[in-house]
Structures are given as structure tokens and as C-alpha cells.
Design a protein around this motif. Structure first.
Motif, mmCIF file in Angstrom:
data_model
loop_
_atom_site.group_PDB
_atom_site.id
_atom_site.type_symbol
_atom_site.label_atom_id
_atom_site.label_comp_id
_atom_site.label_asym_id
_atom_site.label_seq_id
_atom_site.Cartn_x
_atom_site.Cartn_y
_atom_site.Cartn_z
ATOM 1 N N LEU A 114 0.826 -1.205 0.000
ATOM 2 C CA LEU A 114 0.000 0.000 0.000
ATOM 3 C C LEU A 114 0.865 1.262 0.000
ATOM 4 O O LEU A 114 0.607 2.209 -0.745
ATOM 5 C CB LEU A 114 -0.929 0.015 1.213
ATOM 6 C CG LEU A 114 -2.148 -0.886 1.144
ATOM 7 C CD1 LEU A 114 -2.863 -0.923 2.493
ATOM 8 C CD2 LEU A 114 -3.100 -0.411 0.050
ATOM 9 N N LYS A 115 1.891 1.252 0.837
ATOM 10 C CA LYS A 115 2.774 2.419 0.912
ATOM 11 C C LYS A 115 3.543 2.600 -0.396
ATOM 12 O O LYS A 115 3.701 3.726 -0.887
ATOM 13 C CB LYS A 115 3.767 2.271 2.069
ATOM 14 C CG LYS A 115 3.176 2.574 3.412
ATOM 15 C CD LYS A 115 2.806 4.046 3.478
ATOM 16 C CE LYS A 115 2.403 4.451 4.872
ATOM 17 N NZ LYS A 115 1.950 5.846 4.923
ATOM 18 N N ILE A 116 4.035 1.536 -0.966
ATOM 19 C CA ILE A 116 4.765 1.615 -2.237
ATOM 20 C C ILE A 116 3.848 2.156 -3.333
ATOM 21 O O ILE A 116 4.245 3.030 -4.122
ATOM 22 C CB ILE A 116 5.351 0.238 -2.609
ATOM 23 C CG1 ILE A 116 6.492 -0.112 -1.640
ATOM 24 C CG2 ILE A 116 5.829 0.212 -4.065
ATOM 25 C CD1 ILE A 116 6.945 -1.564 -1.725
ATOM 26 N N ASP A 117 2.608 1.660 -3.394
ATOM 27 C CA ASP A 117 1.646 2.160 -4.381
ATOM 28 C C ASP A 117 1.367 3.648 -4.159
ATOM 29 O O ASP A 117 1.269 4.431 -5.108
ATOM 30 C CB ASP A 117 0.345 1.360 -4.324
ATOM 31 C CG ASP A 117 0.494 -0.038 -4.882
ATOM 32 O OD1 ASP A 117 1.500 -0.305 -5.575
ATOM 33 O OD2 ASP A 117 -0.393 -0.889 -4.621
ATOM 34 N N HIS A 118 1.241 4.024 -2.895
ATOM 35 C CA HIS A 118 0.995 5.426 -2.557
ATOM 36 C C HIS A 118 2.127 6.304 -3.072
ATOM 37 O O HIS A 118 1.892 7.333 -3.722
ATOM 38 C CB HIS A 118 0.839 5.571 -1.033
ATOM 39 C CG HIS A 118 0.811 6.979 -0.557
ATOM 40 N ND1 HIS A 118 -0.267 7.806 -0.737
ATOM 41 C CD2 HIS A 118 1.754 7.711 0.108
ATOM 42 C CE1 HIS A 118 -0.004 8.994 -0.210
ATOM 43 N NE2 HIS A 118 1.231 8.945 0.307
ATOM 44 N N TYR A 119 3.361 5.910 -2.786
ATOM 45 C CA TYR A 119 4.500 6.704 -3.251
ATOM 46 C C TYR A 119 4.653 6.634 -4.761
ATOM 47 O O TYR A 119 5.109 7.595 -5.388
ATOM 48 C CB TYR A 119 5.789 6.286 -2.533
ATOM 49 C CG TYR A 119 5.799 6.722 -1.096
ATOM 50 C CD1 TYR A 119 5.736 8.071 -0.758
ATOM 51 C CD2 TYR A 119 5.837 5.788 -0.065
ATOM 52 C CE1 TYR A 119 5.723 8.493 0.564
ATOM 53 C CE2 TYR A 119 5.827 6.197 1.270
ATOM 54 C CZ TYR A 119 5.760 7.542 1.569
ATOM 55 O OH TYR A 119 5.756 7.943 2.874
ATOM 56 N N GLY A 120 4.256 5.528 -5.357
ATOM 57 C CA GLY A 120 4.277 5.458 -6.821
ATOM 58 C C GLY A 120 3.332 6.468 -7.435
ATOM 59 O O GLY A 120 3.654 7.093 -8.449
ATOM 60 N N THR A 121 2.170 6.645 -6.818
ATOM 61 C CA THR A 121 1.208 7.629 -7.294
ATOM 62 C C THR A 121 1.739 9.043 -7.125
ATOM 63 O O THR A 121 1.658 9.860 -8.037
ATOM 64 C CB THR A 121 -0.129 7.482 -6.519
ATOM 65 O OG1 THR A 121 -0.626 6.149 -6.699
ATOM 66 C CG2 THR A 121 -1.164 8.474 -7.005
#
Length: 138
Positions: A124-131
Motif C-alpha cells: 500500500l505504501k509503495i503504491d501510494h509513493y508510486g502515485t
């Protein structure tokens, strides 16, 4: 030792006897650790040469491979020693050995569940930072 307690290697890889340095190279365990395993009863009695050098067998290597798997489960050393004692005591200890392994299995499954939950949070955190960063997500 039963088939469950051994992790056999191909026959071509076997010799009759191994020195402590050969076992160390094959297992990745230090000579100090191998001597400690013997001292605390985790290893069965290791034969000695006429000069007093330890001479490990293929069966000893199989046992060490199994102990390595037990270590990876997080099983406490005291439980591994107890398991080794039970093996040496004979077949009448099968039920107790099974119970010990089942308890360890439950612990492993619990840790796997915890790790999956942790991985989900990381994703979730990785996806958040990817966004936010505009980069690809996992």
C-alpha cells in the motif's frame, strides 16, 4: 533417523567420512558451531579417527540439513535438542516428536500470516509513493 529427519543428497555427492572442515564447507556452519551442536546434544555422537579428529558421515550431513530447516522455522535450540533426544530414544517417541513439530508448524503459519499482513502494508505504501512520485508501482 527416519526419512522425515533427513534431507538426502544424490549418491554421487556422498563420501564415507567427512572432516569438520569439509562439513563446515558443505553446510555453511562454522567448526565452532558444529562442536557446540555436539556438546549440547543436538548432534548424535560423532565418530573420531585414530588421531581424535571428528569424522562425520553422510547421515550426519542429513541430520544437519534437517536441523538447518528447524532453525529456519525459528524453533528454539532447546526444542531442537529435545527433538534430537527423542530421536535417540527411539520409535516409542514418535507421538512426542510429532507434537513438537506440529507446534513449530503452528508457529511458522502464524509468522507467515504476520508477514503477509506486513507485506500488504508495504505494498500500500509503495503504491501510494508510486502515485505521488509518478513512478511504476509494484
Amino acid at each position: 533417523m527416519s526419512a522425515i529427519e533427513s534431507t538426502p543428497r544424490p549418491p554421487a555427492a556422498r563420501k564415507d567420512r567427512y572432516t569438520i572442515s569439509e562439513v563446515s564447507a558443505l553446510t555453511g556452519l562454522s567448526a565452532h558451531t558444529l562442536r557446540w551442536y555436539e556438546r549440547i546434544g543436538l548432534m548424535p555422537h560423532v565418530d573420531r579417527s585414530h588421531t581424535g579428529q571428528r569424522r562425520f558421515t553422510g547421515r550426519d550431513l542429513d541430520w544437519l540439513a534437517f536441523v538447518g530447516k528447524l532453525r529456519l522455522t525459528g524453533m528454539p535450540v532447546a526444542d531442537m535438542v529435545r527433538y534430537a533426544e527423542l530421536v535417540r530414544e527411539g520409535e516409542h517417541t514418535h507421538a512426542e516428536r510429532r507434537a513438537l513439530l506440529e507446534a513449530t508448524r503452528r508457529d511458522v503459519l502464524s509468522r507467515i500470516s504476520e508477514l503477509r499482513s506486513t507485506l500488504a502494508v508495504l505494498d500500500l505504501k509503495i503504491d501510494h509513493y508510486g502515485t505521488i512520485c509518478g513512478g511504476p508501482s509494484s
